[in-house]
Design a protein around this motif. Structure first.
Motif, PDB file in Angstrom:
ATOM      1  N   ILE A 150      37.593  44.517  27.956  1.00 25.82           N
ATOM      2  CA  ILE A 150      37.249  44.200  29.345  1.00 25.82           C
ATOM      3  C   ILE A 150      38.411  43.244  29.313  1.00 25.82           C
ATOM      4  O   ILE A 150      38.222  42.102  28.850  1.00 25.82           O
ATOM      5  N   GLU A 151      39.430  43.536  30.307  1.00 28.90           N
ATOM      6  CA  GLU A 151      40.470  42.398  30.564  1.00 28.90           C
ATOM      7  C   GLU A 151      39.855  41.243  31.277  1.00 28.90           C
ATOM      8  O   GLU A 151      39.128  41.517  32.126  1.00 28.90           O
ATOM      9  N   THR A 152      40.524  40.186  30.914  1.00 31.01           N
ATOM     10  CA  THR A 152      39.979  38.900  31.495  1.00 31.01           C
ATOM     11  C   THR A 152      40.961  38.061  32.051  1.00 31.01           C
ATOM     12  O   THR A 152      40.750  37.254  33.231  1.00 31.01           O
ATOM     13  N   GLN A 153      42.105  37.902  31.518  1.00 28.71           N
ATOM     14  CA  GLN A 153      43.247  37.167  31.893  1.00 28.71           C
ATOM     15  C   GLN A 153      43.974  37.485  33.145  1.00 28.71           C
ATOM     16  O   GLN A 153      44.260  38.446  33.362  1.00 28.71           O
ATOM     17  N   ASP A 154      43.805  36.189  33.980  1.00 31.68           N
ATOM     18  CA  ASP A 154      44.635  36.368  35.276  1.00 31.68           C
ATOM     19  C   ASP A 154      43.745  37.228  36.146  1.00 31.68           C
ATOM     20  O   ASP A 154      44.332  37.852  37.233  1.00 31.68           O
ATOM     21  N   GLN A 155      42.393  37.514  35.895  1.00 26.62           N
ATOM     22  CA  GLN A 155      41.782  38.551  36.677  1.00 26.62           C
ATOM     23  C   GLN A 155      40.725  37.942  37.532  1.00 26.62           C
ATOM     24  O   GLN A 155      40.484  36.700  37.328  1.00 26.62           O
ATOM     25  N   ASP A 156      40.369  38.514  38.704  1.00 27.55           N
ATOM     26  CA  ASP A 156      39.735  38.133  39.633  1.00 27.55           C
ATOM     27  C   ASP A 156      38.143  38.149  39.164  1.00 27.55           C
ATOM     28  O   ASP A 156      37.978  39.257  38.389  1.00 27.55           O
ATOM     29  N   PHE A 157      37.226  37.124  39.233  1.00 26.98           N
ATOM     30  CA  PHE A 157      36.336  37.463  38.806  1.00 26.98           C
ATOM     31  C   PHE A 157      35.485  38.272  39.558  1.00 26.98           C
ATOM     32  O   PHE A 157      35.280  38.630  40.517  1.00 26.98           O
ATOM     33  N   ASP A 158      34.680  39.103  38.424  1.00 27.48           N
ATOM     34  CA  ASP A 158      33.961  40.618  39.105  1.00 27.48           C
ATOM     35  C   ASP A 158      32.577  40.473  38.559  1.00 27.48           C
ATOM     36  O   ASP A 158      32.464  40.662  37.098  1.00 27.48           O
ATOM     37  N   VAL A 159      31.540  40.356  39.167  1.00 27.06           N
ATOM     38  CA  VAL A 159      30.318  40.390  38.607  1.00 27.06           C
ATOM     39  C   VAL A 159      30.083  41.737  37.901  1.00 27.06           C
ATOM     40  O   VAL A 159      28.898  41.693  36.980  1.00 27.06           O
ATOM     41  N   ASP A 160      30.718  42.734  38.115  1.00 29.81           N
ATOM     42  CA  ASP A 160      30.376  44.102  37.341  1.00 29.81           C
ATOM     43  C   ASP A 160      30.827  44.211  35.948  1.00 29.81           C
ATOM     44  O   ASP A 160      30.345  44.779  35.194  1.00 29.81           O
ATOM     45  N   TYR A 161      31.971  43.317  35.743  1.00 31.63           N
ATOM     46  CA  TYR A 161      32.426  42.996  34.582  1.00 31.63           C
ATOM     47  C   TYR A 161      32.393  41.853  33.621  1.00 31.63           C
ATOM     48  O   TYR A 161      32.344  41.795  32.579  1.00 31.63           O
ATOM     49  N   GLY A 170      38.710  21.772  40.535  1.00 31.93           N
ATOM     50  CA  GLY A 170      40.226  21.261  40.588  1.00 31.93           C
ATOM     51  C   GLY A 170      41.237  22.125  39.870  1.00 31.93           C
ATOM     52  O   GLY A 170      42.212  21.387  39.383  1.00 31.93           O
ATOM     53  N   MET A 171      41.194  23.354  39.967  1.00 31.92           N
ATOM     54  CA  MET A 171      42.193  24.360  39.313  1.00 31.92           C
ATOM     55  C   MET A 171      43.276  24.788  40.380  1.00 31.92           C
ATOM     56  O   MET A 171      44.224  25.436  40.099  1.00 31.92           O
ATOM     57  N   GLY A 172      43.092  24.283  41.581  1.00 32.11           N
ATOM     58  CA  GLY A 172      43.877  24.748  42.711  1.00 32.11           C
ATOM     59  C   GLY A 172      43.565  25.976  43.320  1.00 32.11           C
ATOM     60  O   GLY A 172      42.862  26.638  42.848  1.00 32.11           O
ATOM     61  N   ASP A 173      44.068  26.073  44.717  1.00 30.45           N
ATOM     62  CA  ASP A 173      43.713  27.398  45.505  1.00 30.45           C
ATOM     63  C   ASP A 173      44.140  28.646  44.898  1.00 30.45           C
ATOM     64  O   ASP A 173      43.186  29.585  44.962  1.00 30.45           O
ATOM     65  N   ASP A 174      44.997  28.637  43.985  1.00 30.33           N
ATOM     66  CA  ASP A 174      45.498  29.714  43.434  1.00 30.33           C
ATOM     67  C   ASP A 174      44.708  30.371  42.151  1.00 30.33           C
ATOM     68  O   ASP A 174      44.712  31.456  41.761  1.00 30.33           O
ATOM     69  N   LYS A 175      43.977  29.334  41.724  1.00 34.08           N
ATOM     70  CA  LYS A 175      42.927  29.524  40.534  1.00 34.08           C
ATOM     71  C   LYS A 175      41.496  30.078  40.869  1.00 34.08           C
ATOM     72  O   LYS A 175      40.690  30.065  40.250  1.00 34.08           O
ATOM     73  N   LYS A 176      41.198  29.453  42.393  1.00 32.40           N
ATOM     74  CA  LYS A 176      39.960  29.451  43.050  1.00 32.40           C
ATOM     75  C   LYS A 176      39.464  31.361  42.627  1.00 32.40           C
ATOM     76  O   LYS A 176      40.010  31.951  43.175  1.00 32.40           O
ATOM     77  N   GLY A 177      38.332  31.546  42.152  1.00 30.11           N
ATOM     78  CA  GLY A 177      37.723  32.622  42.251  1.00 30.11           C
ATOM     79  C   GLY A 177      38.235  33.371  40.816  1.00 30.11           C
ATOM     80  O   GLY A 177      37.856  34.859  40.737  1.00 30.11           O
ATOM     81  N   LYS A 178      39.244  32.950  40.348  1.00 28.45           N
ATOM     82  CA  LYS A 178      39.666  33.708  39.020  1.00 28.45           C
ATOM     83  C   LYS A 178      39.365  33.109  37.624  1.00 28.45           C
ATOM     84  O   LYS A 178      38.746  32.084  37.648  1.00 28.45           O
ATOM     85  N   VAL A 179      39.453  34.063  36.771  1.00 22.08           N
ATOM     86  CA  VAL A 179      38.871  33.722  35.337  1.00 22.08           C
ATOM     87  C   VAL A 179      39.977  32.968  34.821  1.00 22.08           C
ATOM     88  O   VAL A 179      41.128  33.181  34.701  1.00 22.08           O
TER      89      VAL A 179
END
Length: 203
Positions: A150-161, A170-179
């Motif tokens: 299962i790919e995780t790098q720079d992927q949006d968080f998905d509860v299915d995977y 504090g990771m910034g808006d561009d990292k919000k909700g991302k792995v």
């Protein structure tokens, strides 16, 4: 003399006429009897047909019942055979279902044994190269069995995977909700998740 002959002739004619009349009467009576017989026969035919019709449905019904009973018995027998065969196949699958997987992994195990048995080198680079080769072979073996990472790098968080085990603020808006990081790799088997990837998610 002539008068007697005339009388005899007349008597003969009368007798002939009587015979003809009698014959005609008999013919009429015979025709009438024939017509009556035909009428009686015609009247009897519907009764015979009715009796035949009354009898035939019963025979047909009995034949149909026998046919359906035979079909039912055959179907029951086929279903019982199917159940027995299915149970046998299921038992064999439970006992030997991992045979294909084990057979595919055994060559990788052989490589590990050879690598451990090789004591002729202490070169860390050679050891590392050997381990990488075995690792790549193992990954290919898993892929041949339908196992996929299962790919995780720079992927949006998905509860299915993914399974979030940490939230990183504090990771910034561009990292919000991302792995942000993968703590444990997840795997899929034929498009079915068999282990979720444990990840840290940006908040």
């Amino acid at each position: 003399m002539d008068e007697e002959r005339t009388i005899n002739i007349e008597d003969g004619s009368q007798e002939e006429e009587q015979q003809n009349a009698s014959q005609a009467s008999e013919n009429v009576n015979e025709e009438t009897a024939n017509e009556q017989a035909q009428v009686d026969e015609a009247a009897a035919e519907p009764e015979k047909e009715q009796e035949q019709e009354e009898k035939d449905p019963l025979d047909a019904a009995l034949d149909e019942i026998a046919k359906l009973k035979d079909q039912l018995l055959r179907t029951i027998a086929e279903f019982e055979n199917y159940k027995k065969r299915t149970l046998k196949e299921k038992a064999e699958l439970i006992l030997n279902g991992g045979e294909k997987t084990i057979t595919a992994i055994l060559p990788v195990l052989d490589d590990f044994e050879r690598a451990l048995a090789d004591t002729h080198t202490d070169d860390p680079a050679a050891i590392k190269e050997g381990m990488e080769l075995i690792f790549k072979k193992f990954i290919k073996t898993l892929e041949s069995l339908g196992v996929k990472k299962i790919e995780t790098q720079d992927q949006d968080f998905d509860v299915d995977y993914h399974e979030a085990i940490a939230m990183v603020p504090g990771m910034g808006d561009d990292k919000k909700g991302k792995v942000i990081d993968c703590v444990q790799t997840g795997y899929m088997l034929n498009d079915k998740v068999i282990r979720h990837a444990k990840v840290a998610v940006g908040q």
